[in-house]
Design a protein around this motif. Sequence first.
Motif, short mmCIF file in Angstrom:
data_model
loop_
_atom_site.label_atom_id
_atom_site.label_comp_id
_atom_site.label_asym_id
_atom_site.label_seq_id
_atom_site.Cartn_x
_atom_site.Cartn_y
_atom_site.Cartn_z
N SER A 158 130.05 37.27 25.34
CA SER A 158 131.45 37.87 25.06
C SER A 158 131.79 38.94 26.23
O SER A 158 130.84 39.65 26.34
CB SER A 158 131.67 38.14 23.66
N MET A 159 133.05 38.72 26.51
CA MET A 159 133.52 39.78 27.37
C MET A 159 134.78 40.37 26.69
O MET A 159 135.48 39.71 26.43
CB MET A 159 133.90 39.52 28.77
N TYR A 160 134.93 41.81 26.54
CA TYR A 160 136.27 42.33 26.03
C TYR A 160 136.49 43.53 26.72
O TYR A 160 135.61 44.15 27.19
CB TYR A 160 136.29 42.36 24.66
N PHE A 161 137.84 43.68 26.86
CA PHE A 161 138.45 44.81 27.44
C PHE A 161 138.40 46.00 26.63
O PHE A 161 139.22 45.86 25.57
CB PHE A 161 139.74 44.43 28.18
N VAL A 162 137.69 47.19 27.04
CA VAL A 162 137.53 48.06 26.01
C VAL A 162 138.99 48.99 26.16
O VAL A 162 139.71 49.81 25.07
CB VAL A 162 136.51 49.30 26.22
N GLY A 163 139.57 49.24 27.38
CA GLY A 163 140.86 49.78 27.73
C GLY A 163 141.12 49.65 28.89
O GLY A 163 140.41 49.30 30.01
N LEU A 164 142.59 49.97 29.44
CA LEU A 164 142.96 49.81 30.80
C LEU A 164 143.77 51.18 30.91
O LEU A 164 145.17 51.03 30.93
CB LEU A 164 143.84 48.79 31.12
N PRO A 165 143.31 52.31 30.61
CA PRO A 165 144.33 53.57 30.64
C PRO A 165 144.62 53.86 32.22
O PRO A 165 144.23 53.36 33.24
CB PRO A 165 143.53 54.86 30.20
N SER A 166 145.80 54.75 32.35
CA SER A 166 146.30 54.98 33.51
C SER A 166 145.45 56.14 34.32
O SER A 166 144.81 57.04 33.52
CB SER A 166 147.72 55.93 33.37
N GLU A 167 145.15 55.93 35.69
CA GLU A 167 144.46 56.81 36.37
C GLU A 167 145.31 58.00 36.89
O GLU A 167 144.85 58.92 37.39
CB GLU A 167 143.82 55.88 37.75
N VAL A 185 144.90 52.07 37.55
CA VAL A 185 144.42 52.17 35.97
C VAL A 185 142.86 51.88 36.01
O VAL A 185 142.23 51.59 37.21
CB VAL A 185 144.98 50.72 35.08
N VAL A 186 142.28 52.42 34.96
CA VAL A 186 140.66 52.15 34.91
C VAL A 186 140.38 51.09 34.05
O VAL A 186 140.61 51.28 32.83
CB VAL A 186 140.24 53.59 34.76
N ALA A 187 139.97 50.04 34.47
CA ALA A 187 139.26 48.78 33.48
C ALA A 187 138.11 49.23 33.12
O ALA A 187 137.16 49.44 33.89
CB ALA A 187 139.41 47.63 34.20
N THR A 188 137.72 49.21 31.64
CA THR A 188 136.44 49.38 31.06
C THR A 188 136.36 47.94 30.34
O THR A 188 137.04 47.50 29.56
CB THR A 188 136.34 50.40 30.20
N VAL A 189 134.99 47.33 30.64
CA VAL A 189 134.83 46.03 29.97
C VAL A 189 133.48 46.22 29.29
O VAL A 189 132.41 46.74 29.90
CB VAL A 189 134.52 45.14 31.26
N GLN A 190 133.40 45.56 28.11
CA GLN A 190 132.08 45.41 27.45
C GLN A 190 131.52 44.07 27.54
O GLN A 190 132.48 42.86 27.21
CB GLN A 190 131.95 45.95 25.90
N ILE A 191 130.41 43.82 27.83
CA ILE A 191 129.92 42.46 28.11
C ILE A 191 128.38 42.34 27.03
O ILE A 191 127.56 43.28 26.94
CB ILE A 191 129.32 41.90 29.34
N ASP A 192 128.71 41.34 25.85
CA ASP A 192 127.50 41.04 24.89
C ASP A 192 127.03 39.79 25.15
O ASP A 192 127.45 38.90 25.20
CB ASP A 192 128.02 41.47 23.76
N ILE A 193 125.73 39.77 25.28
CA ILE A 193 124.86 38.52 25.58
C ILE A 193 123.93 38.56 24.19
O ILE A 193 123.19 39.08 24.05
CB ILE A 193 124.01 38.51 26.94
#
Length: 132
Positions: A44-53, A64-72
Motif C-alpha cells: 500500500s502507498m498513501y500520501f501523508v501530506g502535501l504541504p506548501s514549500e 509542495v513537499v510530498a511525503t509518502v508512506q509505503i507498507d509491504i
Amino acid sequence: WRVITATYIVEKTYENWIASIKDIVGNNYSMENSTIVSSLPYASMYFVGLPSEGMDFEKNESGVVATVQIDIFSNGQKAVSSAYSIDEKSHSAMTKMGYERIQGPEMIQNIDPSIKRLTSRYRRTFGYDDTL
C-alpha cells in the motif's frame, strides 16, 4: 509556466509505483492505509501530506513537499526476504521519480506475527513545471 497539481502528483506517483511492483504483488495493492489485507503479498502507498514549500506575496505556492508512506506485507517461510524483495523494486521506482527515502525500511510488529510488515517513507519537493 505549468502549475503542478496535487492530483497529478498523487496519480502519477501511484501509477509509476504500481507498474514497478505489480509483477510481484499482482492486484494486491491499494492507495489506502486502512485497507484490510486479504491476500499476500500486499503493498500500500498513501500520501501523508502535501504541504506548501513556499509562497509568493500573492499567496501562490512556489512548491509542495510530498511525503509518502509505503507498507509491504508478506507471509510464509521467506516472508522477510519477500518483503525486502518487493521493497527493492518499490524503492527503485520511488528514487527514479526523484523521491528520497527518509525513513526505513523498517520491520513493524504486526498483530498477526506470521505476517511481516515493512514500512518506508519518502519525500520529494515539487515546483512549477515538475513532472514524473
